[in-house]
Design a protein around this motif. Structure first.
Motif, PDB file in Angstrom:
ATOM      1  N   TYR A 164     -16.493 -24.449  20.888  1.00 25.57           N
ATOM      2  CA  TYR A 164     -15.281 -24.219  21.684  1.00 25.57           C
ATOM      3  C   TYR A 164     -14.047 -24.813  21.033  1.00 25.57           C
ATOM      4  CZ  TYR A 164     -14.990 -29.109  23.073  1.00 25.57           C
ATOM      5  OH  TYR A 164     -14.828 -30.473  23.055  1.00 25.57           O
ATOM      6  N   SER A 165     -14.237 -25.706  20.032  1.00 24.29           N
ATOM      7  CA  SER A 165     -13.113 -26.476  19.512  1.00 24.29           C
ATOM      8  C   SER A 165     -13.185 -26.587  17.993  1.00 24.29           C
ATOM      9  CB  SER A 165     -13.141 -27.887  20.121  1.00 24.29           C
ATOM     10  OG  SER A 165     -12.250 -28.752  19.453  1.00 24.29           O
ATOM     11  N   ALA A 166     -12.008 -26.663  17.363  1.00 23.85           N
ATOM     12  CA  ALA A 166     -11.953 -26.891  15.919  1.00 23.85           C
ATOM     13  C   ALA A 166     -12.154 -28.361  15.594  1.00 23.85           C
ATOM     14  CB  ALA A 166     -10.611 -26.417  15.364  1.00 23.85           C
ATOM     15  N   GLY A 209     -19.861 -14.785  29.396  1.00 24.13           N
ATOM     16  CA  GLY A 209     -18.864 -15.816  29.171  1.00 24.13           C
ATOM     17  C   GLY A 209     -19.484 -17.162  28.895  1.00 24.13           C
ATOM     18  N   VAL A 210     -18.662 -18.078  28.358  1.00 22.78           N
ATOM     19  CA  VAL A 210     -19.079 -19.459  28.119  1.00 22.78           C
ATOM     20  C   VAL A 210     -17.951 -20.382  28.561  1.00 22.78           C
ATOM     21  CG1 VAL A 210     -20.750 -19.111  26.275  1.00 22.78           C
ATOM     22  CG2 VAL A 210     -18.326 -19.185  25.712  1.00 22.78           C
ATOM     23  N   CYS A 211     -18.353 -21.564  29.064  1.00 19.35           N
ATOM     24  CA  CYS A 211     -17.392 -22.574  29.510  1.00 19.35           C
ATOM     25  C   CYS A 211     -17.863 -23.944  29.044  1.00 19.35           C
ATOM     26  CB  CYS A 211     -17.272 -22.574  31.037  1.00 19.35           C
ATOM     27  SG  CYS A 211     -16.396 -21.161  31.721  1.00 19.35           S
ATOM     28  N   GLY A 212     -16.974 -24.930  29.194  1.00 19.00           N
ATOM     29  CA  GLY A 212     -17.339 -26.303  28.882  1.00 19.00           C
ATOM     30  C   GLY A 212     -17.282 -26.588  27.393  1.00 19.00           C
ATOM     31  N   ARG A 213     -17.991 -27.634  26.980  1.00 19.41           N
ATOM     32  CA  ARG A 213     -18.090 -27.993  25.560  1.00 19.41           C
ATOM     33  C   ARG A 213     -19.223 -27.165  24.961  1.00 19.41           C
ATOM     34  NH1 ARG A 213     -19.871 -32.734  24.403  1.00 19.41           N
ATOM     35  NH2 ARG A 213     -18.721 -33.029  22.438  1.00 19.41           N
ATOM     36  N   TRP A 214     -18.966 -25.867  24.831  1.00 20.98           N
ATOM     37  CA  TRP A 214     -20.055 -24.974  24.462  1.00 20.98           C
ATOM     38  C   TRP A 214     -20.344 -24.997  22.963  1.00 20.98           C
ATOM     39  CZ3 TRP A 214     -18.860 -21.050  21.108  1.00 20.98           C
ATOM     40  CH2 TRP A 214     -17.534 -20.606  21.063  1.00 20.98           C
ATOM     41  N   LEU A 215     -21.604 -24.730  22.648  1.00 27.54           N
ATOM     42  CA  LEU A 215     -22.081 -24.691  21.270  1.00 27.54           C
ATOM     43  C   LEU A 215     -23.107 -23.583  21.144  1.00 27.54           C
ATOM     44  CD1 LEU A 215     -22.339 -26.227  18.420  1.00 27.54           C
ATOM     45  CD2 LEU A 215     -24.393 -27.248  19.432  1.00 27.54           C
ATOM     46  N   MET A 216     -23.055 -22.848  20.051  1.00 25.08           N
ATOM     47  CA  MET A 216     -24.064 -21.828  19.749  1.00 25.08           C
ATOM     48  C   MET A 216     -24.673 -22.127  18.389  1.00 25.08           C
ATOM     49  SD  MET A 216     -22.309 -18.231  20.916  1.00 25.08           S
ATOM     50  CE  MET A 216     -21.574 -18.010  22.538  1.00 25.08           C
ATOM     51  N   ASP A 217     -25.988 -22.241  18.361  1.00 31.56           N
ATOM     52  CA  ASP A 217     -26.729 -22.463  17.125  1.00 31.56           C
ATOM     53  C   ASP A 217     -27.654 -21.268  16.926  1.00 31.56           C
ATOM     54  OD1 ASP A 217     -28.340 -23.204  15.052  1.00 31.56           O
ATOM     55  OD2 ASP A 217     -29.087 -25.053  15.951  1.00 31.56           O
ATOM     56  N   HIS A 218     -27.213 -20.314  16.131  1.00 28.09           N
ATOM     57  CA  HIS A 218     -27.981 -19.088  15.917  1.00 28.09           C
ATOM     58  C   HIS A 218     -28.326 -18.912  14.440  1.00 28.09           C
ATOM     59  CE1 HIS A 218     -26.307 -17.236  19.893  1.00 28.09           C
ATOM     60  NE2 HIS A 218     -27.364 -17.986  20.085  1.00 28.09           N
TER      61      HIS A 218
END
Length: 291
Positions: A79-81, A22-31
């Motif tokens: 997490y957000s648009a 899982g992920v929470c908060g102002r999460w960001l993934m840079d893959h």
């Protein structure tokens, strides 16, 4: 034999699980990667893809799958648009049950990401839950099931399931008419499928155009014209490219010497193999292996 089987087997492609949870908060993934296929399965909640490929951020809901090939535009999952964090500092990784959203993320490393094989596929492959079809839907459910309730061996199970996931993603591209040229498109032509299967399955053979035509039951003119139209190379030119592509993958294996790779790729001598490899990749096999 299915024409795709020897291709996938020859490249020895395997998924590596990078994150499941899982992920929470102002999460960001840079893959982002120039050498790997990255895949993200939303196992819970929602996420958004920020990329110049879309005018507005792309929403991904539970059950949706997205794959990014090395030629995809630079992108981020958030997490957000409306909000795209500057970095991953606000990302909180959690167990699946505690996450506001959940993901299964992994990569499949490609030795030759700029090859015609991969360039013919879309840079981004999006498969919505309602587009997956019966087989892929069952597979995704199995992956999510293992990810949501981790048990002994879950990581290994997920990785092996994701190997099949990549094959089904390629099938999706073909069936949805997202691939109209290149090797994957050529496999749909029965006159080419047999010849391609022979090349992929037995690259060490000293194939001639006459032998390929005899085995495939097609004339030289038809085989040559179809290869040129769909793949952009003659059958023998493609054989050379395939040998070098699988050689690059074998060089990534720790127990494979340059000598053994040259032999398995169909080259009679190491100097001949090294010359062809350097001409295609811009570096010697040994340098490629170390790098």
């Amino acid at each position: 034999m299915d024409a795709l089987t020897p291709l996938i087997n020859g490249l020895n492609l395997h998924a590596k699980l990078v994150y499941s949870g899982g992920v929470c908060g102002r999460w960001l993934m840079d893959h982002n990667s120039e050498t790997s296929v990255w895949f993200h399965l939303v196992s819970k909640g929602r996420g958004f893809v920020h990329s110049p490929s879309w005018t507005t951020p792309l929403a991904l809901d539970a059950g949706d799958l997205i794959l990014f090939l090395p030629h995809a535009a630079r992108h981020f999952l958030s997490y957000s648009a409306e909000d795209l964090p500057d970095d991953e500092a606000g990302t909180r990784m959690t167990p699946w049950l505690e996450g506001e959203a959940g993901f299964v993320c992994g990569e499949i490393q490609l030795a030759a990401p700029k090859s015609l094989l991969w360039q013919a596929l879309p840079g981004e492959i999006i498969i919505r839950q309602n587009q997956a079809g019966t087989i892929l839907t069952r597979l995704l459910e199995l992956v999510i099931g293992e990810a949501s309730t981790p048990r002994f061996g879950s990581e290994s199970v997920i990785e092996r399931l994701c190997d099949s996931l990549f094959v089904l993603a390629i099938r999706h591209c073909i069936e949805e008419n997202l691939v109209r040229e290149g090797v994957f498109a050529a496999m749909q032509d029965k006159r080419l499928a047999k010849a391609l299967a022979l090349i992929h399955e037995q690259p060490w053979q000293a194939w001639t155009l006459s032998e390929l035509c005899a085995q495939a039951g097609v004339s030289k003119s038809v085989l040559s014209e179809k290869f040129s139209a769909l793949i952009g190379h003659s059958p023998i030119e493609y054989l050379t490219l395939w040998r070098l592509q699988i050689a690059a993958h074998w060089l990534m294996e720790p127990d494979m010497s340059v000598e053994r790779v040259a032999e398995r790729s169909g080259y009679e001598s190491i100097p001949a193999f090294s010359k062809a490899f350097k001409r295609h990749f811009g570096m010697a096999p040994g340098s490629f292996r170390r790098g």
